[in-house]
Design a protein around this motif. Structure first.
Motif, mmCIF file in Angstrom:
data_model
loop_
_atom_site.group_PDB
_atom_site.id
_atom_site.type_symbol
_atom_site.label_atom_id
_atom_site.label_comp_id
_atom_site.label_asym_id
_atom_site.label_seq_id
_atom_site.Cartn_x
_atom_site.Cartn_y
_atom_site.Cartn_z
ATOM 1 N N GLN A 269 0.830 -1.196 0.000
ATOM 2 C CA GLN A 269 0.000 0.000 0.000
ATOM 3 C C GLN A 269 0.865 1.245 0.000
ATOM 4 O OE1 GLN A 269 -0.976 -2.527 2.157
ATOM 5 N NE2 GLN A 269 -3.085 -2.977 1.587
ATOM 6 N N GLN A 270 0.378 2.269 -0.661
ATOM 7 C CA GLN A 270 1.098 3.537 -0.694
ATOM 8 C C GLN A 270 0.657 4.428 0.453
ATOM 9 O OE1 GLN A 270 0.016 4.452 -4.672
ATOM 10 N NE2 GLN A 270 1.436 2.960 -5.520
ATOM 11 N N GLY A 271 1.554 5.326 0.862
ATOM 12 C CA GLY A 271 1.299 6.191 2.003
ATOM 13 C C GLY A 271 0.637 7.499 1.626
ATOM 14 N N SER A 272 0.738 8.481 2.528
ATOM 15 C CA SER A 272 0.041 9.756 2.353
ATOM 16 C C SER A 272 0.706 10.677 1.346
ATOM 17 C CB SER A 272 -0.072 10.469 3.707
ATOM 18 O OG SER A 272 1.223 10.725 4.247
ATOM 19 N N VAL A 273 1.967 10.437 1.037
ATOM 20 C CA VAL A 273 2.662 11.246 0.029
ATOM 21 C C VAL A 273 2.390 10.649 -1.341
ATOM 22 C CG1 VAL A 273 4.887 12.112 -0.792
ATOM 23 C CG2 VAL A 273 4.454 11.894 1.666
ATOM 24 N N GLY B 62 2.927 -1.024 8.941
ATOM 25 C CA GLY B 62 2.230 0.242 8.813
ATOM 26 C C GLY B 62 3.135 1.457 8.816
ATOM 27 N N GLN B 63 4.428 1.254 9.061
ATOM 28 C CA GLN B 63 5.375 2.368 9.017
ATOM 29 C C GLN B 63 5.406 2.969 7.625
ATOM 30 O OE1 GLN B 63 9.408 1.120 9.658
ATOM 31 N NE2 GLN B 63 10.291 3.103 9.142
ATOM 32 N N GLN B 64 5.337 4.285 7.539
ATOM 33 C CA GLN B 64 5.423 4.951 6.240
ATOM 34 C C GLN B 64 6.842 5.429 6.009
ATOM 35 O OE1 GLN B 64 2.397 7.756 4.720
ATOM 36 N NE2 GLN B 64 4.028 9.273 4.478
ATOM 37 N N PHE B 65 7.360 5.160 4.820
ATOM 38 C CA PHE B 65 8.643 5.750 4.443
ATOM 39 C C PHE B 65 8.470 6.485 3.130
ATOM 40 C CE2 PHE B 65 8.751 1.402 2.785
ATOM 41 C CZ PHE B 65 9.132 1.585 1.472
#
Length: 222
Positions: free
Chosen positions: A103-107, A154-157
């Motif tokens: 899954q892709q994050g908020s950016v 769930g960590q976003q990078f």
């Protein structure tokens, strides 16, 4: 394990019971949309998928208020190298035997041509196929040779890499080590990625060529 309710109750009953306890509803989905506008992952992360629930024009009889499952098709299978994007790789994906859906994050993802300076955004986003490596008790994700290490599910990078004449900017969410490396289903980051059809709502999962084609139809930014 989904437990006994998964096989002993109706699909809708299972979904409602899981939602009531704030639990993951895989392999079903609840994303409401009249058209495909968000990508996700199948429950085993083997392919990119989409869920587009929509109301039916009539209410079916109670006996038909159920859901059916449709399996993966060619087009977004992460292990299939022929699914690598042609032309501009809007999501920085890599398909192959060492790839899985993330899954892709908020950016949001943006691709910029180094020669012309033109920037592009994908027509669809939310998930993609990326190379990963299990090392120690952690997952490492490789984006065009740049490796990002996951500390927890769930960590976003945030991603900023340059490859093949383009600059890629975006973000991904880390899967759990157990989910990918020991293949136990313990984490559910997004409830997207299963076909459901029937009841008061219907849904269609697309893991076919159409999804890949739509994904490649990026939007040019001015």
């Amino acid at each position: 394990s989904a437990g006994c309710p998964f096989v002993s109750s109706s699909c809708l009953g299972y979904i409602n019971s899981r939602l009531a306890s704030s639990s993951c509803i895989d392999p079903f989905c609840t994303h409401y949309s009249a058209s495909i506008d968000q990508l996700g992952c199948t429950v085993d992360r083997s392919a990119v998928s989409a869920c587009n629930l929509h109301p039916l024009s009539v209410t079916p009889a109670a006996d038909y208020q159920i859901f059916t499952y449709s399996g993966n098709s060619r087009g977004t299978d992460c292990a299939n190298t022929t699914n690598n994007p042609l032309g501009i790789n809007y999501l920085g994906e890599t398909y192959g035997t060492s790839s899985a859906c993330m899954q892709q994050g908020s950016v949001g993802w943006t691709v910029t041509s180094l020669s012309s300076g033109t920037s592009y955004k994908p027509g669809l986003s939310g998930a993609g196929c990326y190379q990963y490596l299990c090392t120690g008790n952690s997952v490492q994700i490789s984006i065009f040779g740049t490796v990002y290490s996951c500390s927890y599910p769930g960590q976003q990078f945030n991603v900023t890499v340059t490859a093949s004449g383009y600059k890629y900017v975006g973000s991904l969410l880390c899967p759990s080590y157990n989910e990918l490396c020991t293949r136990t289903q313990e984490t559910c980051l997004a409830q997207v990625g299963t076909t459901t059809n029937g009841g008061h709502v219907g849904a269609v999962m697309f893991t076919v060529i159409q999804l890949l084609v739509i994904t490649l139809m990026g939007l040019t930014l001015t």
